[in-house]
Design a protein around this motif. Structure first.
Motif, PDB file in Angstrom:
ATOM      1  N   GLY A  14     -56.418 -61.341  10.488  1.00 53.13           N
ATOM      2  CA  GLY A  14     -56.060 -62.241   9.431  1.00 53.13           C
ATOM      3  C   GLY A  14     -54.833 -61.955   8.480  1.00 53.13           C
ATOM      4  N   GLY A  15     -54.507 -60.891   8.286  1.00 51.15           N
ATOM      5  CA  GLY A  15     -53.399 -60.239   7.480  1.00 51.15           C
ATOM      6  C   GLY A  15     -52.160 -61.078   7.702  1.00 51.15           C
ATOM      7  N   SER A  16     -51.241 -60.952   7.067  1.00 56.33           N
ATOM      8  CA  SER A  16     -49.688 -61.097   6.852  1.00 56.33           C
ATOM      9  C   SER A  16     -48.766 -60.385   6.874  1.00 56.33           C
ATOM     10  CB  SER A  16     -49.658 -62.483   5.980  1.00 56.33           C
ATOM     11  OG  SER A  16     -50.271 -63.341   6.064  1.00 56.33           O
ATOM     12  N   LEU A  17     -47.630 -60.381   7.433  1.00 56.79           N
ATOM     13  CA  LEU A  17     -46.569 -59.834   7.560  1.00 56.79           C
ATOM     14  C   LEU A  17     -45.047 -60.805   7.433  1.00 56.79           C
ATOM     15  CD1 LEU A  17     -46.967 -56.805   9.949  1.00 56.79           C
ATOM     16  CD2 LEU A  17     -47.082 -56.572   7.495  1.00 56.79           C
ATOM     17  N   ARG A  18     -44.313 -60.204   7.021  1.00 52.08           N
ATOM     18  CA  ARG A  18     -42.710 -60.900   7.007  1.00 52.08           C
ATOM     19  C   ARG A  18     -41.847 -59.670   7.528  1.00 52.08           C
ATOM     20  NH1 ARG A  18     -38.743 -63.675   2.819  1.00 52.08           N
ATOM     21  NH2 ARG A  18     -38.268 -61.764   2.345  1.00 52.08           N
ATOM     22  N   LEU A  19     -41.259 -60.140   8.701  1.00 53.88           N
ATOM     23  CA  LEU A  19     -40.156 -59.309   9.293  1.00 53.88           C
ATOM     24  C   LEU A  19     -38.720 -59.969   9.130  1.00 53.88           C
ATOM     25  CD1 LEU A  19     -41.639 -59.190  12.950  1.00 53.88           C
ATOM     26  CD2 LEU A  19     -42.125 -57.657  10.895  1.00 53.88           C
ATOM     27  N   SER A  20     -38.024 -59.167   8.834  1.00 48.63           N
ATOM     28  CA  SER A  20     -36.739 -59.439   8.291  1.00 48.63           C
ATOM     29  C   SER A  20     -35.713 -58.731   9.446  1.00 48.63           C
ATOM     30  CB  SER A  20     -36.162 -58.765   6.984  1.00 48.63           C
ATOM     31  OG  SER A  20     -37.014 -59.360   5.963  1.00 48.63           O
ATOM     32  N   CYS A  21     -34.578 -59.364   9.657  1.00 47.42           N
ATOM     33  CA  CYS A  21     -33.460 -58.984  10.723  1.00 47.42           C
ATOM     34  C   CYS A  21     -32.116 -58.886  10.079  1.00 47.42           C
ATOM     35  CB  CYS A  21     -33.662 -59.834  12.040  1.00 47.42           C
ATOM     36  SG  CYS A  21     -32.555 -59.396  13.194  1.00 47.42           S
ATOM     37  N   LEU A  77     -32.235 -63.015   9.313  1.00 47.55           N
ATOM     38  CA  LEU A  77     -33.283 -63.865  10.064  1.00 47.55           C
ATOM     39  C   LEU A  77     -34.732 -63.391   9.773  1.00 47.55           C
ATOM     40  CD1 LEU A  77     -33.664 -65.971  12.333  1.00 47.55           C
ATOM     41  CD2 LEU A  77     -33.721 -64.153  13.915  1.00 47.55           C
ATOM     42  N   TYR A  78     -35.743 -64.148   9.463  1.00 47.84           N
ATOM     43  CA  TYR A  78     -37.032 -63.912   8.845  1.00 47.84           C
ATOM     44  C   TYR A  78     -38.191 -64.359   9.972  1.00 47.84           C
ATOM     45  CZ  TYR A  78     -34.888 -62.967   4.328  1.00 47.84           C
ATOM     46  OH  TYR A  78     -34.196 -62.730   3.347  1.00 47.84           O
ATOM     47  N   LEU A  79     -39.271 -63.463  10.146  1.00 48.97           N
ATOM     48  CA  LEU A  79     -40.438 -64.126  10.734  1.00 48.97           C
ATOM     49  C   LEU A  79     -41.399 -64.082   9.990  1.00 48.97           C
ATOM     50  CD1 LEU A  79     -41.441 -65.489  13.448  1.00 48.97           C
ATOM     51  CD2 LEU A  79     -41.845 -62.964  14.259  1.00 48.97           C
ATOM     52  N   GLN A  80     -42.008 -65.086   9.320  1.00 44.67           N
ATOM     53  CA  GLN A  80     -43.356 -65.035   8.819  1.00 44.67           C
ATOM     54  C   GLN A  80     -44.468 -65.059   9.468  1.00 44.67           C
ATOM     55  OE1 GLN A  80     -43.807 -64.418   5.191  1.00 44.67           O
ATOM     56  NE2 GLN A  80     -45.918 -64.359   5.758  1.00 44.67           N
TER      57      GLN A  80
END
Length: 122
Positions: A14-21, A77-80
Motif C-alpha cells: 500500500g505504500g509508495s516510492l518514486r524511482l529516479s533515473c 526519468l521518473y517512476l511514481q
C-alpha cells in the motif's frame, strides 16, 4: 550513455516510492525510455515506457498505480509507484534506446542502469 537509478527501498503493501533515473550522454531526438523490472527466477519485463512521440504504455498489472514521467531540464526519468503490492518486488532498471517504437521490448534497448531494488512486504 549513462543511467543511474535511485529511490528504491523497502515499503509495506500500500505504500509508495518514486524511482529516479539520471540520464547523461543521451542526445537522440527519436527514442524510447522505459522502466523494467526483474524478480528472481523471472524474465525482465517492461513496467512502463515512453516513446518520443508521447506514447506511454504500462504493463496491465501496474495501470492506475504507476506513472512514468520525465523532466527534460534535469535529464531525469521518473517512476511514481503507488499502492505497491508484494508482487511488485523486483530489481527495477531504467533503459534507453535511440529509436522509436516497440518501447516495451527490453531486448531492443541499448543502455541500462545498474538497477535499484524495490521490496514490498505484506
Amino acid at each position: 550513455v549513462r543511467l543511474a537509478e535511485s529511490g528504491g527501498g523497502s515499503v509495506q503493501s500500500g505504500g509508495s516510492l518514486r524511482l529516479s533515473c539520471a540520464v547523461s550522454g543521451f542526445t537522440a531526438s527519436a527514442y524510447c525510455m522505459g522502466w523494467f523490472r526483474q524478480a528472481p527466477g523471472k524474465e525482465r519485463e517492461a513496467v512502463a515506457s515512453m516513446d518520443s512521440d508521447g506514447t506511454i504504455s504500462y504493463v496491465n498489472s501496474v495501470k492506475g498505480r504507476f506513472t512514468i514521467s520525465q523532466d527534460n531540464a534535469k535529464n531525469t526519468l521518473y517512476l511514481q509507484m503507488n499502492s505497491l503490492k508484494p508482487e511488485d518486488t523486483a530489481m527495477y532498471y531504467c533503459a534507453t534506446k535511440p529509436r522509436r517504437g516497440l518501447c516495451s521490448r527490453p531486448n531492443l534497448y541499448n543502455d541500462w542502469g545498474q538497477g535499484t531494488q524495490v521490496t514490498v512486504s505484506s
